[in-house]
Design a protein around this motif. Structure first.
Motif, PDB file in Angstrom:
ATOM      1  N   ALA A 175      21.311 -13.206  10.892  1.00  0.00           N
ATOM      2  CA  ALA A 175      21.780 -12.128  10.016  1.00  0.00           C
ATOM      3  C   ALA A 175      21.725 -12.543   8.552  1.00  0.00           C
ATOM      4  O   ALA A 175      21.398 -11.733   7.667  1.00  0.00           O
ATOM      5  N   ASP A 176      22.031 -13.813   8.252  1.00  0.00           N
ATOM      6  CA  ASP A 176      21.960 -14.307   6.884  1.00  0.00           C
ATOM      7  C   ASP A 176      20.520 -14.286   6.372  1.00  0.00           C
ATOM      8  O   ASP A 176      20.257 -13.918   5.226  1.00  0.00           O
ATOM      9  N   CYS A 177      19.586 -14.688   7.225  1.00  0.00           N
ATOM     10  CA  CYS A 177      18.175 -14.712   6.834  1.00  0.00           C
ATOM     11  C   CYS A 177      17.633 -13.295   6.676  1.00  0.00           C
ATOM     12  O   CYS A 177      16.816 -13.027   5.782  1.00  0.00           O
ATOM     13  N   GLN A 178      18.100 -12.390   7.532  1.00  0.00           N
ATOM     14  CA  GLN A 178      17.700 -10.988   7.392  1.00  0.00           C
ATOM     15  C   GLN A 178      18.231 -10.415   6.086  1.00  0.00           C
ATOM     16  O   GLN A 178      17.539  -9.668   5.377  1.00  0.00           O
ATOM     17  N   ARG A 179      19.454 -10.773   5.750  1.00  0.00           N
ATOM     18  CA  ARG A 179      20.059 -10.325   4.493  1.00  0.00           C
ATOM     19  C   ARG A 179      19.250 -10.819   3.296  1.00  0.00           C
ATOM     20  O   ARG A 179      19.082 -10.096   2.308  1.00  0.00           O
ATOM     21  N   LEU A 180      18.728 -12.031   3.377  1.00  0.00           N
ATOM     22  CA  LEU A 180      17.902 -12.581   2.306  1.00  0.00           C
ATOM     23  C   LEU A 180      16.642 -11.738   2.109  1.00  0.00           C
ATOM     24  O   LEU A 180      16.328 -11.328   0.979  1.00  0.00           O
ATOM     25  N   LEU A 181      15.937 -11.467   3.193  1.00  0.00           N
ATOM     26  CA  LEU A 181      14.714 -10.678   3.089  1.00  0.00           C
ATOM     27  C   LEU A 181      15.000  -9.268   2.584  1.00  0.00           C
ATOM     28  O   LEU A 181      14.268  -8.734   1.742  1.00  0.00           O
ATOM     29  N   ASP A 182      16.064  -8.665   3.103  1.00  0.00           N
ATOM     30  CA  ASP A 182      16.425  -7.313   2.668  1.00  0.00           C
ATOM     31  C   ASP A 182      16.785  -7.285   1.185  1.00  0.00           C
ATOM     32  O   ASP A 182      16.439  -6.344   0.463  1.00  0.00           O
ATOM     33  N   GLY A 183      17.512  -8.343   0.724  1.00  0.00           N
ATOM     34  CA  GLY A 183      17.906  -8.410  -0.683  1.00  0.00           C
ATOM     35  C   GLY A 183      16.705  -8.561  -1.595  1.00  0.00           C
ATOM     36  O   GLY A 183      16.660  -7.975  -2.681  1.00  0.00           O
ATOM     37  N   LEU A 184      15.708  -9.332  -1.161  1.00  0.00           N
ATOM     38  CA  LEU A 184      14.489  -9.491  -1.943  1.00  0.00           C
ATOM     39  C   LEU A 184      13.704  -8.186  -1.999  1.00  0.00           C
ATOM     40  O   LEU A 184      13.170  -7.809  -3.048  1.00  0.00           O
ATOM     41  N   TYR A 185      13.665  -7.487  -0.888  1.00  0.00           N
ATOM     42  CA  TYR A 185      12.903  -6.243  -0.830  1.00  0.00           C
ATOM     43  C   TYR A 185      13.532  -5.140  -1.677  1.00  0.00           C
ATOM     44  O   TYR A 185      12.841  -4.389  -2.359  1.00  0.00           O
ATOM     45  N   THR A 186      14.853  -5.041  -1.642  1.00  0.00           N
ATOM     46  CA  THR A 186      15.550  -3.976  -2.373  1.00  0.00           C
ATOM     47  C   THR A 186      15.979  -4.376  -3.773  1.00  0.00           C
ATOM     48  O   THR A 186      16.582  -3.568  -4.494  1.00  0.00           O
ATOM     49  N   ASP A 187      15.696  -5.620  -4.185  1.00  0.00           N
ATOM     50  CA  ASP A 187      16.111  -6.128  -5.498  1.00  0.00           C
ATOM     51  C   ASP A 187      17.620  -6.122  -5.653  1.00  0.00           C
ATOM     52  O   ASP A 187      18.148  -5.859  -6.742  1.00  0.00           O
ATOM     53  N   GLN A 188      18.337  -6.411  -4.573  1.00  0.00           N
ATOM     54  CA  GLN A 188      19.799  -6.498  -4.598  1.00  0.00           C
ATOM     55  C   GLN A 188      20.239  -7.789  -3.925  1.00  0.00           C
ATOM     56  O   GLN A 188      21.027  -7.795  -2.983  1.00  0.00           O
ATOM     57  N   LEU A 189      19.709  -8.891  -4.428  1.00  0.00           N
ATOM     58  CA  LEU A 189      19.967 -10.196  -3.837  1.00  0.00           C
ATOM     59  C   LEU A 189      21.441 -10.560  -3.875  1.00  0.00           C
ATOM     60  O   LEU A 189      21.944 -11.242  -2.981  1.00  0.00           O
ATOM     61  N   LEU A 190      22.163 -10.113  -4.916  1.00  0.00           N
ATOM     62  CA  LEU A 190      23.599 -10.382  -5.035  1.00  0.00           C
ATOM     63  C   LEU A 190      24.428  -9.195  -4.555  1.00  0.00           C
ATOM     64  O   LEU A 190      25.627  -9.137  -4.805  1.00  0.00           O
ATOM     65  N   GLY A 191      23.816  -8.283  -3.873  1.00  0.00           N
ATOM     66  CA  GLY A 191      24.500  -7.074  -3.450  1.00  0.00           C
ATOM     67  C   GLY A 191      24.328  -5.977  -4.486  1.00  0.00           C
ATOM     68  O   GLY A 191      23.795  -6.194  -5.580  1.00  0.00           O
ATOM     69  N   LYS A 192      24.801  -4.802  -4.162  1.00  0.00           N
ATOM     70  CA  LYS A 192      24.680  -3.668  -5.071  1.00  0.00           C
ATOM     71  C   LYS A 192      25.612  -3.842  -6.262  1.00  0.00           C
ATOM     72  O   LYS A 192      26.806  -4.063  -6.095  1.00  0.00           O
ATOM     73  N   PRO A 193      25.095  -3.752  -7.491  1.00  0.00           N
ATOM     74  CA  PRO A 193      25.951  -3.880  -8.676  1.00  0.00           C
ATOM     75  C   PRO A 193      27.055  -2.830  -8.666  1.00  0.00           C
ATOM     76  O   PRO A 193      26.841  -1.687  -8.272  1.00  0.00           O
ATOM     77  N   SER A 194      28.251  -3.221  -9.090  1.00  0.00           N
ATOM     78  CA  SER A 194      29.369  -2.279  -9.144  1.00  0.00           C
ATOM     79  C   SER A 194      29.544  -1.694 -10.535  1.00  0.00           C
ATOM     80  O   SER A 194      30.412  -0.855 -10.757  1.00  0.00           O
ATOM     81  N   GLY A 195      28.723  -2.144 -11.477  1.00  0.00           N
ATOM     82  CA  GLY A 195      28.787  -1.644 -12.849  1.00  0.00           C
ATOM     83  C   GLY A 195      27.391  -1.429 -13.389  1.00  0.00           C
ATOM     84  O   GLY A 195      26.455  -1.121 -12.647  1.00  0.00           O
ATOM     85  N   ALA A 196      27.252  -1.618 -14.688  1.00  0.00           N
ATOM     86  CA  ALA A 196      25.967  -1.399 -15.350  1.00  0.00           C
ATOM     87  C   ALA A 196      24.903  -2.361 -14.830  1.00  0.00           C
ATOM     88  O   ALA A 196      25.203  -3.490 -14.430  1.00  0.00           O
ATOM     89  N   SER A 197      23.657  -1.916 -14.843  1.00  0.00           N
ATOM     90  CA  SER A 197      22.556  -2.787 -14.436  1.00  0.00           C
ATOM     91  C   SER A 197      21.265  -2.328 -15.105  1.00  0.00           C
ATOM     92  O   SER A 197      21.132  -1.161 -15.478  1.00  0.00           O
ATOM     93  N   ALA A 198      20.339  -3.251 -15.264  1.00  0.00           N
ATOM     94  CA  ALA A 198      19.041  -2.934 -15.856  1.00  0.00           C
ATOM     95  C   ALA A 198      18.000  -3.873 -15.282  1.00  0.00           C
ATOM     96  O   ALA A 198      18.291  -5.039 -14.985  1.00  0.00           O
ATOM     97  N   LEU A 199      16.781  -3.357 -15.102  1.00  0.00           N
ATOM     98  CA  LEU A 199      15.675  -4.123 -14.545  1.00  0.00           C
ATOM     99  C   LEU A 199      14.493  -4.118 -15.505  1.00  0.00           C
ATOM    100  O   LEU A 199      14.279  -3.149 -16.248  1.00  0.00           O
TER     101      LEU A 199
END
Length: 269
Positions: free
Chosen positions: A105-129
């Motif tokens: 599950a941890d490794c799946q989370r890594l791949l999913d985070g890389l794919y969605t650009d949310q490696l640290l989870g979904k930002p709870s405030g402002a964000s920019a890419l």
């Protein structure tokens, strides 16, 4: 099969202040304690800026192509929105792990985070890419606020991955298997905490052997963080990641302190 969705005080001790402290200590019956307290105060590190990161501040804190040098060129935001590498889509093979589903599950989370650009989870405030391209390599840089979550928890999780996800197998949509390796990398000593990883994925694309390499960095500054992902089929881009971390962290600090970010080295004549 899991379907992915698109990403949607400081103590300033002047000579006068130190002299006054020593004079007070000499006149006190408890001078040792006073002197020791002063020494401890002078050694206390400066706290991270505590200003709330705004959307405009996040944009200002983004690096430019000049910050990472080489031949990187900035890409339009509309193009960056489509930067989802299909090689990252797949299901992690649980049989590769001694502890089974937990590590998988941890490794799946890594791949999913890389794919969605949310490696640290979904930002709870402002964000920019902001995205950059150089040949077949891409660099994605993000600044985000996590004031209602804890970016440190995500950093601690990332630190475990070189051991928990050392090497594993991913099965793609068409049934093809890809081998993934995760190792720790060194980053410049910036921010309150940081972690660097290199993710290498080997498989096939259009019947030809393919290797995707991504260098990843995450740096926390208070409750805000920057993340950098760079690489591609031409290999990793660790030097560019390190440059982005060094200059990008300072840009974020400047913004949080209400300052204008300093000019990049290439902009200084």
């Amino acid at each position: 099969m899991i379907r992915r969705t698109s990403r949607p005080v400081r103590v300033l001790s002047s000579a006068l202040a130190v002299g006054a402290l020593l004079t007070t200590a000499a006149c006190s019956d408890d001078g040792g304690d006073v002197s020791q307290a002063g020494a401890v105060a002078r050694q206390t590190p400066s706290p991270s800026p505590t200003a709330t990161l705004s959307e405009s501040g996040a944009e200002t804190a983004l690096i430019t192509a000049a910050d990472i040098e080489d031949d990187w060129t900035q890409v339009k935001d509309s193009e960056v929105a489509n930067w989802h590498d299909s090689l990252l889509i797949g299901d992690v093979d649980v049989d590769d792990f001694l502890t089974g589903k937990t590590d998988a599950a941890d490794c799946q989370r890594l791949l999913d985070g890389l794919y969605t650009d949310q490696l640290l989870g979904k930002p709870s405030g402002a964000s920019a890419l902001r995205g950059f391209q150089q040949g077949n390599s891409r660099l994605l840089y993000q600044v985000a606020a996590y004031e209602r979550t804890d970016p440190q928890e995500s950093l601690e999780w990332l630190k475990t991955l070189p051991q928990e996800c050392d090497q594993f197998t991913v099965t793609g949509n068409g049934g093809g298997e890809r081998t993934v390796q995760v190792i720790e990398t060194s980053l410049p000593n910036e921010g309150d905490d940081r972690v660097g990883l290199r993710i290498t994925m080997k498989g096939t694309s259009d019947g030809e052997p393919t290797t995707l390499t991504e260098d990843v960095a995450a740096v926390r500054v208070g409750t805000d963080a920057i993340t950098v992902t760079a690489g591609g089929l031409d290999g990793g881009q660790q030097d560019s990641v390190n440059q982005a971390v060094t200059l990008g962290t300072q840009r974020l600090k400047d913004v949080l302190e209400g300052k204008s970010p300093a000019a990049t080295p290439s902009e200084i004549e």
